[in-house]
Design an enzyme around this catalytic site. Sequence first.
Site, PDB file in Angstrom:
ATOM      1  N   HIS B  28      -2.777  10.625   7.145  1.00 35.52           N
ATOM      2  CA  HIS B  28      -2.885  11.588   6.065  1.00 35.52           C
ATOM      3  C   HIS B  28      -4.125  12.456   6.239  1.00 35.52           C
ATOM      4  O   HIS B  28      -5.223  12.051   5.866  1.00 35.52           O
ATOM      5  CB  HIS B  28      -2.963  10.858   4.724  1.00 35.52           C
ATOM      6  CG  HIS B  28      -1.796   9.955   4.481  1.00 35.52           C
ATOM      7  ND1 HIS B  28      -1.641   8.746   5.129  1.00 35.52           N
ATOM      8  CD2 HIS B  28      -0.718  10.073   3.661  1.00 35.52           C
ATOM      9  CE1 HIS B  28      -0.519   8.163   4.721  1.00 35.52           C
ATOM     10  NE2 HIS B  28       0.063   8.938   3.840  1.00 35.52           N
ATOM     11  N   HIS B 257      -0.069  16.402   3.516  1.00 33.89           N
ATOM     12  CA  HIS B 257      -0.408  15.127   2.877  1.00 33.89           C
ATOM     13  C   HIS B 257      -0.314  13.941   3.833  1.00 33.89           C
ATOM     14  O   HIS B 257      -1.282  13.224   4.030  1.00 33.89           O
ATOM     15  CB  HIS B 257       0.492  14.877   1.663  1.00 33.89           C
ATOM     16  CG  HIS B 257       0.352  13.497   1.109  1.00 33.89           C
ATOM     17  ND1 HIS B 257      -0.583  13.181   0.158  1.00 33.89           N
ATOM     18  CD2 HIS B 257       0.983  12.340   1.410  1.00 33.89           C
ATOM     19  CE1 HIS B 257      -0.506  11.893  -0.112  1.00 33.89           C
ATOM     20  NE2 HIS B 257       0.435  11.358   0.631  1.00 33.89           N
ATOM     21  N   GLU B 401      -2.310  -6.983 -17.864  1.00 33.88           N
ATOM     22  CA  GLU B 401      -2.308  -7.999 -16.799  1.00 33.88           C
ATOM     23  C   GLU B 401      -2.670  -7.389 -15.444  1.00 33.88           C
ATOM     24  O   GLU B 401      -3.441  -7.974 -14.679  1.00 33.88           O
ATOM     25  CB  GLU B 401      -0.939  -8.686 -16.716  1.00 33.88           C
ATOM     26  CG  GLU B 401      -0.536  -9.476 -17.951  1.00 33.88           C
ATOM     27  CD  GLU B 401       0.046  -8.607 -19.050  1.00 33.88           C
ATOM     28  OE1 GLU B 401       0.271  -7.389 -18.806  1.00 33.88           O
ATOM     29  OE2 GLU B 401       0.275  -9.104 -20.162  1.00 33.88           O
ATOM     30  N   HIS B 463      10.256 -14.871 -21.611  1.00 34.81           N
ATOM     31  CA  HIS B 463       8.935 -15.443 -21.355  1.00 34.81           C
ATOM     32  C   HIS B 463       8.971 -16.640 -20.411  1.00 34.81           C
ATOM     33  O   HIS B 463       7.922 -17.088 -19.961  1.00 34.81           O
ATOM     34  CB  HIS B 463       8.281 -15.887 -22.668  1.00 34.81           C
ATOM     35  CG  HIS B 463       7.803 -14.758 -23.528  1.00 34.81           C
ATOM     36  ND1 HIS B 463       8.592 -13.679 -23.834  1.00 34.81           N
ATOM     37  CD2 HIS B 463       6.617 -14.536 -24.149  1.00 34.81           C
ATOM     38  CE1 HIS B 463       7.912 -12.844 -24.607  1.00 34.81           C
ATOM     39  NE2 HIS B 463       6.711 -13.325 -24.805  1.00 34.81           N
TER      40      HIS B 463
END
Lengths: 662, 662
Positions: B28, B257, B401, B463
């Site tokens: 890149h 890019h 999380e 869960h």
Amino acid sequence: MTNQLDQLAINTIRTLSADVVRKANSGHPGAPMGCAPMAHVLFSSFIVANPSNPKWPNRDRFVLSNGHGCALQYVLLHLLGYNMTMSDLKAFRQSDSKTPGHPESHLTEGIEVTTGPLGQGLAMAEAHLESRFNKPGYELFSNCTYVIAGDGCLQEGIASEAASLAGHLRLGKLIVFYDDNHISIDGDTELSFTEDVLKRFESYGWHTQFVKDGDNDLAGITQAVVNARNVKDKPSIIKIRTTIGIGSKDQGTEKVHGSPLKPDDIAQIKKTFGFDPEKHFYVPDSVSARAESRWNKLLEDYGIEYPEESAEIKRRFANKLPEDWTDHLPRYTPSDPSVATRKLSENVLNKICDVLPELIGGSADLTGSNLTRWKSAGEFQADSTGIGTYSGRYIRYGVREHGMAGMMNGMTAYGGLIPFGGTFLNFISYALGSVRLAALSSFRVIYVLTHDSIGLGEDGPTHQPIETLASLRALPNILVLRPADGNEVSGAYLAAIQNLQRPSAISLTRQNVPHLEGSSIEKTLLGAYVLKEVKDANITLVATGSEVSIIVDTAKLLEKEGIKARIVSFPSFELFDEQSLEYRLSVFPDGIPVLSVEALSTFGWLKYAHANFGMTTFGTSGPYKEVYQKYGFTPENIADKAKKTIEFYKGHTLVSVVQKPF
Amino acid sequence: MTNQLDQLAINTIRTLSADVVRKANSGHPGAPMGCAPMAHVLFSSFIVANPSNPKWPNRDRFVLSNGHGCALQYVLLHLLGYNMTMSDLKAFRQSDSKTPGHPESHLTEGIEVTTGPLGQGLAMAEAHLESRFNKPGYELFSNCTYVIAGDGCLQEGIASEAASLAGHLRLGKLIVFYDDNHISIDGDTELSFTEDVLKRFESYGWHTQFVKDGDNDLAGITQAVVNARNVKDKPSIIKIRTTIGIGSKDQGTEKVHGSPLKPDDIAQIKKTFGFDPEKHFYVPDSVSARAESRWNKLLEDYGIEYPEESAEIKRRFANKLPEDWTDHLPRYTPSDPSVATRKLSENVLNKICDVLPELIGGSADLTGSNLTRWKSAGEFQADSTGIGTYSGRYIRYGVREHGMAGMMNGMTAYGGLIPFGGTFLNFISYALGSVRLAALSSFRVIYVLTHDSIGLGEDGPTHQPIETLASLRALPNILVLRPADGNEVSGAYLAAIQNLQRPSAISLTRQNVPHLEGSSIEKTLLGAYVLKEVKDANITLVATGSEVSIIVDTAKLLEKEGIKARIVSFPSFELFDEQSLEYRLSVFPDGIPVLSVEALSTFGWLKYAHANFGMTTFGTSGPYKEVYQKYGFTPENIADKAKKTIEFYKGHTLVSVVQKPF
């Protein structure tokens, strides 16, 4: 101003929710009690749906993002006349009930999506179908999507991803209630969440409002929804300040979040609310049913003027595929040139996207790498941007894998669409929360996962998947497909699209692979098949994807040494497991040791092979051929492993890997 | 104003980056060329570090969040005099080089963290150590963390999670350069990313600035950094408008890019920049070295006045543990009452957090469920909030999380800390992107994962983890531990803390389990051990965590029928795999069939057992005992499976599962 009947309805929701949680001795009473006023306003004044036909296509959608507050949703379904009895409520959180601990769309009529993340996909689906099918005088698709979300929902990254894209896409029919109760499990939100939520949503391009007294100001909530509906070119968020567990002695604290209220507390709540625990919710079923019957009449008239479109709507919402669409799947012979399976996937999309107008999808900003854009694709963008329209079917998800997977779920939940989304196989890990919900919800979505091994080469170990396929294969109710060549890529799409009740993950190479002698679309659907049979074989070699052509070469090497190797191509564990024992034994007969080869983690492969060759460490940056060499994915090295495997099992009575004690 | 020398340095970075990518024929070039001015300003005027000792504790940290632009970082390391030669640059993206396709901290000196997500953890670590150790006159910890992030980084959910918490925590020493080049892989950011980034960061509580001409306005960039450093109570983001791939004929487009520039394009770039490809970067090594030697003197003086603190700093940055800390690990006997392993984990934290001041951690808003807060814990919060101080060690990660796992990596990269973080086992799936980086980077972090099976009961299948442990076990270089009782929980923490070079995931129950006869801390470290040996056994039963006590009862049932069962407790696959073949054969001897039991996916268990009993579907909501009954996790049902296993293998010559052909 709250009239008496409204107050009674709200208090019904509150006390019934408290009772439901108490009875189960488990659950979350606080949010249902705090959100009762906004839910009441929504369902009594705005939401148009039909409890007798919860799947009516143009119903308004309601998503409880903070799924732990589902007692609220179950109570509402009961009061609104859905298929939800008082004894269902009493079975809250018990085995085999339709009132599980968090809402599950496949279990319970009237639940649009299972639990958690924000439901932007539903609003995208509406915008697309509205743009595709509505005609002057025929507002067939016009519903709104309403979401209640809590502090926790808005802290999760997926909510940011979805909200940013919803703002970009100017989805005016998405209205989110932010239940601003200042409490999360750990306590006051001042502990970890002090951002200015409305300013953040403004930065995403949303329309924002604030209702200060969400416990009592029903007129304020109503007006805010009216305003939100009037803003057609922006999604709306209404921050509503509420008191969690209102009425409880512990109201406004984390104590009412996740544990049942004490019986004496519930008693005093009922007393405070002057409460009679009978059914008082007063939205008459018939109003909603009339809305649907009006819509059915509209669809009928539309069908006279636009018979093709009408047939297509009916077909798509009935989950039927057009006849003979499979004729468009490309087929190949070994004389066709070698090509990467990601490119073969592009070939399939080019063929089938025109035949299956329900296919809608894109990539998480890797279009040129995933090759997910078909030739005739139009951009899915707000008309006002000038770069596309909502009738376009190519979605620029942005670098938002988790949001992408969540949106795909939302579009599936809406109906009439088969969404797909592309990223590198390794980055599906970012989206597993939503992939899991797709599997649990039995949603047909398709993940197009390219660059599927160390074979991606120079991008290196941060991008090279090792454990990823094992993660997906260990997940229940998902098809994982790793096709080896052109016919298998076509077969993988066929399996993915035919499987109405589960998501599919298609794992594709960056590097070129040859077309195999003996492959076919039909055999792919068997999960595994014998690519080359040999009499009195010494070993069975089995591989997936880019490694199949390597074991073909391995067998040739072994043959020179007088060793006979059968070859099995194994595009899908799950499809193979569903075949008869007889068929499975024909693929893996007793008495012949099996060696598996896959340039990914060997974890889980012993289910199908006595010995496994694969990756047990992270990979490395380098040109792909060097990387394959380094880790031993060469015919020479695998021939050596095959000989060791034959030697090891000499003299053993080997039972087939498909034979199990139970 | 740009002087000639600055311009030369910037153009050196640009042309060298283009050359590096060209040579590899992969990579890149665009971002390194566009970010050269900001990087030059940063390294020539602000960053204090020592190339001869890249691990000096008080160095400023630099994180390239858009890791694909790593040619920039390698070129900088070369020019600054780090251990990075011209031939290393020429080996860019080749096997076994120290210049892999994306930056890897464990491979390359001077790289702080591997690739991707924003590095907030580093700023948290600095704030904590500054607050803990600095004394009047002794600014031992005072470094800044500088990050360059692109559009893609800011679209990812993890960036939102981290930025929201960094704002909440008022981390004034974090300075982010937002490389606003309007280009992502798919093209112009108008396709999917049109939010107001600075407004969004303002909403998080950040200080924001904008530099309009990031290609030329070095004075503007410099002033912005000065301003940012002067704002002590807020993290800073500086939006810098740049031209990606500046100088190239395709500058400002996605074409520059992710593919090398063409040779003739590079030639014209060099010409345009009037360029001589020699080394011109002019930060003299000696300035930085002086900074470290001043700091070493400071630490020496500090040591005279504060000997204890000084010794602690030295110990912690040398990754040494205090002597005898293991004496504090609790030990149990079978007469101790049954208790959930999450509670036993709390017991351990209560004992060791006082002895190991480098432990720092918390929970993703599940403190009361994960039981991660020890008694003496202080809140990690900005002093100005009045609810804690930076010297506190209890972190309120919020419902974030992925951000949590990313921050834990950042704190480890900083040094002197052992971070831990809690959530439900099922929700570690949200964080796998960062968990994987911890494993790849060899970072010692500890995930405390409670509610680890269908045994969590009423919260239901959304869960209840099924596939989660298999996902983690398939990942290289991570310890997965599922302890069965008190001694094994202590052993799990011992393993996690002793293992400097890998993360650990400790899987813990919500439900109570008894303390087992024969368990010990020491045996836990072996990964698997015989809990009960029997002569002439008919079968070996093996289980983990909460299922070990069930197989103990199964063995008793079988004994009544004259069937002899050995019992193996198996807290960790990875630790067991590291034992000698002899030991492993003593646990799983030849000739005896093995049945495994774990209330999670059976995927992968054939590695250690001939037959596997576990979950193959999602779970259900209900009280845990009912749920266990429903899926057959009872001594009676497992005894039945054991008999089937014995029957099936009767007459076979069974080799031990640990014997492999290669």
